[in-house]
Design an enzyme around this catalytic site. Structure first.
Site, PDB file in Angstrom:
ATOM      1  N   LYS A  54       0.830  -1.230   0.000  1.00 24.84           N
ATOM      2  CA  LYS A  54       0.000   0.000   0.000  1.00 24.84           C
ATOM      3  C   LYS A  54       0.856   1.268   0.000  1.00 24.84           C
ATOM      4  O   LYS A  54       2.032   1.256   0.350  1.00 24.84           O
ATOM      5  CB  LYS A  54      -0.967  -0.053   1.178  1.00 24.84           C
ATOM      6  CG  LYS A  54      -2.023  -1.142   0.935  1.00 24.84           C
ATOM      7  CD  LYS A  54      -3.355  -0.882   1.551  1.00 24.84           C
ATOM      8  CE  LYS A  54      -4.357  -1.884   0.981  1.00 24.84           C
ATOM      9  NZ  LYS A  54      -5.453  -2.180   1.862  1.00 24.84           N
TER      10      LYS A  54
ATOM     11  N   ARG B 135      -4.009 -10.258   4.369  1.00 28.16           N
ATOM     12  CA  ARG B 135      -4.324 -10.216   2.930  1.00 28.16           C
ATOM     13  C   ARG B 135      -3.096  -9.682   2.203  1.00 28.16           C
ATOM     14  O   ARG B 135      -2.723  -8.518   2.380  1.00 28.16           O
ATOM     15  CB  ARG B 135      -5.541  -9.312   2.697  1.00 28.16           C
ATOM     16  CG  ARG B 135      -5.983  -9.245   1.251  1.00 28.16           C
ATOM     17  CD  ARG B 135      -7.181  -8.320   1.069  1.00 28.16           C
ATOM     18  NE  ARG B 135      -7.628  -8.311  -0.311  1.00 28.16           N
ATOM     19  CZ  ARG B 135      -7.090  -7.541  -1.259  1.00 28.16           C
ATOM     20  NH1 ARG B 135      -6.114  -6.707  -0.980  1.00 28.16           N
ATOM     21  NH2 ARG B 135      -7.545  -7.594  -2.506  1.00 28.16           N
TER      22      ARG B 135
HETATM   23  C1  9MG Z   1     -10.004  -5.601  -1.691  1.00 32.43           C
HETATM   24  N1  9MG Z   1      -9.105  -5.003  -0.722  1.00 32.43           N
HETATM   25  C2  9MG Z   1      -8.084  -4.151  -0.968  1.00 32.43           C
HETATM   26  N2  9MG Z   1      -7.475  -3.803   0.174  1.00 32.43           N
HETATM   27  C3  9MG Z   1      -8.138  -4.441   1.169  1.00 32.43           C
HETATM   28  C4  9MG Z   1      -8.005  -4.488   2.565  1.00 32.43           C
HETATM   29  O1  9MG Z   1      -7.078  -3.770   3.193  1.00 32.43           O
HETATM   30  N3  9MG Z   1      -8.856  -5.244   3.271  1.00 32.43           N
HETATM   31  C5  9MG Z   1      -9.831  -5.956   2.643  1.00 32.43           C
HETATM   32  N4  9MG Z   1     -10.659  -6.703   3.415  1.00 32.43           N
HETATM   33  N5  9MG Z   1     -10.011  -5.962   1.328  1.00 32.43           N
HETATM   34  C6  9MG Z   1      -9.175  -5.214   0.605  1.00 32.43           C
END
Ligand code: 9MG
Length: 275
Positions: A221, A255
């Site tokens: 990010k 994730r």
């Molecule tokens: C789809 N997506 C992109 N970034 C995300 C994040 O930080 N959390 C979740 N749950 N989905 C995300």
């Protein structure tokens, strides 16, 4: 802690890795429709081999400023891929969408979990999630992807994210979602400055008070660019460090794009917690 769907259970006593599988036109650049589908399945199998226990499939980018995708287009992108992965693997499949119809068709095609960055706020989403009776990840976001980074503003980001999640848990339960099906996510990068994001990392353990599974998504990010001036493909070390800091504070699901490296990081963390 665990999540369940019919006869399937995912033990969350150790952090689990959710591997990201984007199925947007530029994700698998060469070839036509079938080649792209094959490439998506191959990529999913690689993520599983690398240590992912959940594959998060998304057909619409949620990056700041990203264009919206029509329902038909999103369905065309994700449904065949879900069906194809389901034919070759019993892995947990998560559908990354905010659209009710995509949720419905994705679950019918074999998805086990709904991941909605808009926390089931779009028309019909809550109702579909209730009927589907699958785990749902509800995430905090200030604004919408097209404008969320314009001027994020909080008096206290931790209090406000907690307040939002608390209210949304109640609304979901009142609508008929089972408490044990709810996963929470503070939404790193979604309507937050760099300082807000790092404050959320620092205080991640505060979300444990909900006694629900916690998902952390920091992978690649822009908070790492704002701190260190890094391009997307230079953010591996910073992403792993962010994920580790959250895992050490109790994150249940990470994730990530870089599954193998995250798996190594978690194995080191677990060894250090064991010996
Ligand atoms: C789809 N997506 C992109 N970034 C995300 C994040 O930080 N959390 C979740 N749950 N989905 C995300």
């Amino acid at each position: 802690m665990k999540i369940s769907n019919n006869d399937k259970t995912l033990d969350l006593s150790e952090p689990q890795i959710m591997g990201i599988l984007n199925v947007t036109p530029d994700s698998f650049s060469d070839g036509g429709k079938f080649n792209q589908q094959d490439a998506a399945v191959k990529q999913a199998l690689q993520l599983i081999d690398d240590g992912a226990t959940i594959i998060d499939i998304g057909g619409e980018s949620t990056r700041p400023g990203a264009a919206l995708v029509s329902l038909d287009e999103e369905l065309k992108r994700v449904i065949p891929v879900i069906k194809a992965i389901r034919q070759v693997s019993n892995v947990w499949i998560s559908i990354d969408t905010s659209k009710a119809e995509v949720m419905k068709q994705a679950v019918a095609a074999g998805a086990d979990l709904i991941n909605d960055v808009r926390a089931l706020s779009e028309e019909g989403a809550l109702e579909v999630a209730v009927k589907a009776d699958v785990p749902v990840c509800i995430m905090h976001m200030q604004g919408q992807p097209k404008n969320m980074q314009d001027n994020p503003n909080y008096v206290d980001v931790i209090d406000e994210v907690c307040e939002f999640l608390d209210t949304r848990i109640t609304e979901c339960i009142n609508a008929g979602i089972k408490r044990e099906n709810i996963i929470l996510d503070p939404g790193f990068g979604f309507g937050k400055t760099m300082e807000h994001n790092f404050r959320l990392v620092n205080k991640f353990s505060q979300f444990l008070k909900f006694e629900l599974p916690l998902l952390a998504g920091l992978s690649r990010k822009s908070m790492f660019d704002h701190l260190l001036g890094l391009k997307v493909d230079e953010r591996l070390a910073s992403s792993l460090t962010g994920a580790l800091l959250c895992a050490q504070q109790g994150a249940h699901i990470l994730r990530v794009h870089d599954v193998k490296e995250t798996s190594h990081m978690l194995q080191v963390m677990q060894a250090a917690n064991t010996y």
